[in-house]
Design an enzyme around this catalytic site. Structure first.
Site, PDB file in Angstrom:
ATOM      1  N   ASP A   1       0.795  -1.226   0.000  1.00 27.32           N
ATOM      2  CA  ASP A   1       0.000   0.000   0.000  1.00 27.32           C
ATOM      3  C   ASP A   1       0.830   1.279   0.000  1.00 27.32           C
ATOM      4  OD1 ASP A   1      -2.795   1.169   0.588  1.00 27.32           O
ATOM      5  OD2 ASP A   1      -1.569   2.084   2.174  1.00 27.32           O
TER       6      ASP A   1
ATOM      7  N   ASP B   1     -10.373   1.910  -4.573  1.00 29.03           N
ATOM      8  CA  ASP B   1     -10.184   3.363  -4.518  1.00 29.03           C
ATOM      9  C   ASP B   1     -10.757   4.069  -5.739  1.00 29.03           C
ATOM     10  OD1 ASP B   1      -8.686   3.232  -2.157  1.00 29.03           O
ATOM     11  OD2 ASP B   1      -6.777   3.071  -3.240  1.00 29.03           O
TER      12      ASP B   1
HETATM   13  O1  TEU Z   1      -4.164   4.409  -1.566  1.00 33.32           O
HETATM   14  C1  TEU Z   1      -3.148   5.325  -1.840  1.00 33.32           C
HETATM   15  C2  TEU Z   1      -3.471   6.501  -2.674  1.00 33.32           C
HETATM   16  O2  TEU Z   1      -2.595   7.319  -2.829  1.00 33.32           O
HETATM   17  C3  TEU Z   1      -4.778   6.791  -3.344  1.00 33.32           C
HETATM   18  O3  TEU Z   1      -5.303   5.773  -4.069  1.00 33.32           O
HETATM   19  C4  TEU Z   1      -5.774   7.435  -2.409  1.00 33.32           C
HETATM   20  O4  TEU Z   1      -6.455   6.485  -1.661  1.00 33.32           O
HETATM   21  C5  TEU Z   1      -6.791   8.230  -3.163  1.00 33.32           C
HETATM   22  O5  TEU Z   1      -6.122   9.170  -3.921  1.00 33.32           O
HETATM   23  C6  TEU Z   1      -7.739   8.971  -2.231  1.00 33.32           C
HETATM   24  O6  TEU Z   1      -8.905   9.267  -2.914  1.00 33.32           O
HETATM   25  C7  TEU Z   1      -3.935   3.435  -0.601  1.00 33.32           C
HETATM   26  C8  TEU Z   1      -5.164   2.576  -0.404  1.00 33.32           C
HETATM   27  O7  TEU Z   1      -5.439   1.874  -1.585  1.00 33.32           O
HETATM   28  C9  TEU Z   1      -6.298   3.434   0.052  1.00 33.32           C
HETATM   29  O8  TEU Z   1      -7.492   2.719   0.183  1.00 33.32           O
HETATM   30  C10 TEU Z   1      -5.906   4.032   1.377  1.00 33.32           C
HETATM   31  O9  TEU Z   1      -6.881   4.970   1.755  1.00 33.32           O
HETATM   32  C11 TEU Z   1      -4.551   4.713   1.319  1.00 33.32           C
HETATM   33  O10 TEU Z   1      -3.555   3.970   0.642  1.00 33.32           O
HETATM   34  C12 TEU Z   1      -4.024   4.939   2.716  1.00 33.32           C
HETATM   35  O11 TEU Z   1      -3.628   3.723   3.278  1.00 33.32           O
END
Ligand code: TEU
Ligand code: CA
Length: 556
Positions: free
Chosen positions: A200, A330
């Site tokens: 992540d 996301d």
């Molecule tokens: O996502 C990281 C990220 O930078 C983006 O996809 C972000 O969630 C998006 O721009 C916000 O609208 C990861 C995970 O996939 C996400 O679900 C988490 O919220 C995030 O990391 C934090 O752990």
């Protein structure tokens, strides 16, 4: 390139909270996943990535972890997870956990200890700073979920850094003790028999040496953290160390959530002995994204989609494997994003499926994608659970949109679109739960659900099955897995076509993203391997006539 066990595999992402509820509390759980393993096996997928199920206060739906060694009771127990791993293994399937180590939860004991003694050992686990002498924040970075990246460290006069939610304090990767804690945890899980991890938000772990302000890019006077990350150098030291200390020791599969790699770094990321086995291609999901916010995003039309995909494929070539998606937890549902609403139907869904699935790389299916699940039309903001949707709504209002316009704009991109419960049946709560679902269902479950998909041999589910069979077919596998990808007629409007080639075999994948038929010249006569419509394409020598929204796979 050495062959690896994951190259010919198909991956499937489970968002556990919304997958299947086994005990009627309205929340999907690990036992629910165990119960659906045969469904997944029949579909043909091999690798299951589970979004986080660790102990968490759920400020960001589990991406805020309070204990990396424990399962949140809402999802089940460690024994359930061990059983899941064992049951998966029996079916030749692999489980991936989500590795969320850019940050932990503010309810993690490390953070609590940092609050109690900021100067002590655990203070150094985080990025703690004092306010500037004039009382302003150390930097003007805007967190991904809105507002400044700095928050007061409870009980102290210090501030801590969080690039995501304030309940997600960033871990200080410069501290070797933090890194060794992370590696210890990864290995502890791999010892349990995991197949590996999805990693992540990993691009965020390296911050620039000096913390500086960047030009404000919105009225709030703050600057997107992206600018700060562009100045960070040396992430490879951490990622290479992690690979060496953990994944490589277990021949584990790792797929990085990487957004901002520089072209020359790609071999370091996913080449032979790269930091990761693979990384996601996000070129299409960031296509049309606006600096201002979701409300200002531009749609990604078929020709934009094609251009993004081909650019990403070209950047990587055969030096490694991308992981290909049309959606994840996301993102909005891929079919709602890339297909015009008025043409959304099983045929167009199959077209999109064909185009991304046979690209070079590892195909990932997000839960419900195989059923044709679509975006939900959120009737009001009260229906949003996701922190970023709530923030983006405010951003849209601040930009002058009316409440109704803001709701419409945010609905199109809300992360909740993908997070509505999986639609298993046309019955009560779509068969997801006996209780009250934690997030409202998409009302269209009466028409779009697994039960109907399974009963209909021409359904999207069965089409995905065919795509999977084709990619695994010994007669074509080498080409579809290892073959090169060359765009075909890339300038042709509303046509997306490419040739996969390996050891003399050539496979053409061609899709007509137009309602009207399209006639194209193909390099040589072809033999039909797959077709998304009932009607066969018209083929005469080197002339191929595709019906509106037709996709075909031909062996040349
Ligand atoms: O996502 C990281 C990220 O930078 C983006 O996809 C972000 O969630 C998006 O721009 C916000 O609208 C990861 C995970 O996939 C996400 O679900 C988490 O919220 C995030 O990391 C934090 O752990
Ligand atoms: Ca449950």
């Amino acid at each position: 390139m050495d062959k690896k066990w994951w190259h010919d595999k198909i991956a499937y992402q489970i968002y556990p909270k919304s997958f299947y509820d086994s005990n009627g509390d309205g929340i999907g759980d690990v036992r629910g996943i165990i119960q659906k393993l045969d469904y997944l096996k029949d579909l043909g997928v091999d690798i299951l990535w589970l979004s986080p199920i660790y102990k968490s206060p759920f400020a960001d739906e589990g991406y805020d972890i309070a204990d990396y060694y424990d399962i949140d009771p809402r999802f089940g127990t460690m024994a359930d997870v061990e059983e899941l791993i064992a049951e998966a293994k029996k079916r030749d399937m692999y489980i991936l956990m989500d590795l969320v180590v850019n940050h932990c939860s503010d309810e993690h004991e490390w953070f609590k200890k940092a609050c109690a003694d900021p100067e002590g050992k655990y203070g150094k686990f985080f990025y703690l700073r004092d306010r500037n002498p004039d009382g302003t924040l150390p930097t003007n970075w805007r967190s991904y979920f809105g507002g400044p990246c700095w928050e007061e460290l409870p009980g102290t006069d210090k501030l801590y850094l969080h690039v995501f939610h304030k309940k997600q304090p960033d871990l200080n990767w410069e501290n070797p003790e933090v890194r060794s804690e992370v590696y210890k945890n990864i290995n502890w899980w791999l010892e349990k028999g995991l197949g590996g991890f999805r990693v992540d938000a990993i691009i965020n772990i390296k911050k620039p040496e000096t913390f500086a302000d960047y030009p404000a890019d919105r009225e709030d006077g703050l600057s997107n953290v992206r600018h700060m990350l562009e100045d960070a150098r040396g992430i490879g030291k951490f990622l290479g160390e992690m690979q060496k200390e953990t994944f490589s020791r277990y021949d584990a599969f790792s797929v990085g959530e990487v957004f901002n790699e520089r072209k020359e770094e790609i071999p370091n990321y996913i080449g032979e002995n790269g930091y990761f086995s693979s990384m996601f291609d996000f070129a299409e999901t960031v296509c049309g994204a606006s600096e201002k916010g979701w409300y200002d995003n531009k749609p990604c039309l078929p020709d934009d989609y094609k251009r993004c995909v081909f650019e990403a494929q070209k950047r990587v070539g055969t030096m490694g494997f991308l992981s290909n998606i049309i959606e994840n937890h996301d993102e909005p549902r891929g079919v709602s994003r890339y297909i015009p609403a008025e043409d959304l139907c099983p045929a167009t869904k199959k077209l999109l499926a064909t185009m991304y699935f046979l690209l070079r790389g590892i195909p990932f299916i997000f839960q419900g994608q195989e059923l044709g699940m679509e975006n939900r039309n959120f009737p009001s903001t009260a229906e949003f659970d996701d922190v970023s949707s709530i923030d983006e709504y405010q951003v849209a209002l601040a930009a002058g949109l009316s409440g109704e316009e803001a709701l419409r704009a945010v609905s199109a991109y809300s992360r909740d679109n993908a997070r509505t419960p999986v639609q298993w049946t046309a019955g009560k709560n779509a068969g997801f739960t006996e209780g009250t679902p934690w997030l409202n269902l998409n009302e269209n479950y009466v028409r779009i659900n697994a039960e109907d998909n399974l009963a209909d041999p021409d359904s999207l589910y069965h089409y995905y099955q065919k795509l999977i069979k084709l990619r695994k077919d010994p007669a074509y596998k080498d080409t579809l897995v290892y073959g090169t990808l060359t765009p075909y007629l890339p300038e042709e409007k509303n046509l997306m076509a490419y040739i996969r080639e390996e050891g003399g075999q050539r496979i053409l994948v061609a899709g007509n993203f137009d309602r009207n038929p399209k006639t194209v010249t193909i390099p040589s006569e072809g033999r039909l391997l797959l077709n998304n419509l009932e009607e066969a394409p018209e083929m005469c020598g080197e002339t191929l006539r595709l019906a509106g929204y037709q996709a075909v796979v031909l062996e040349l």
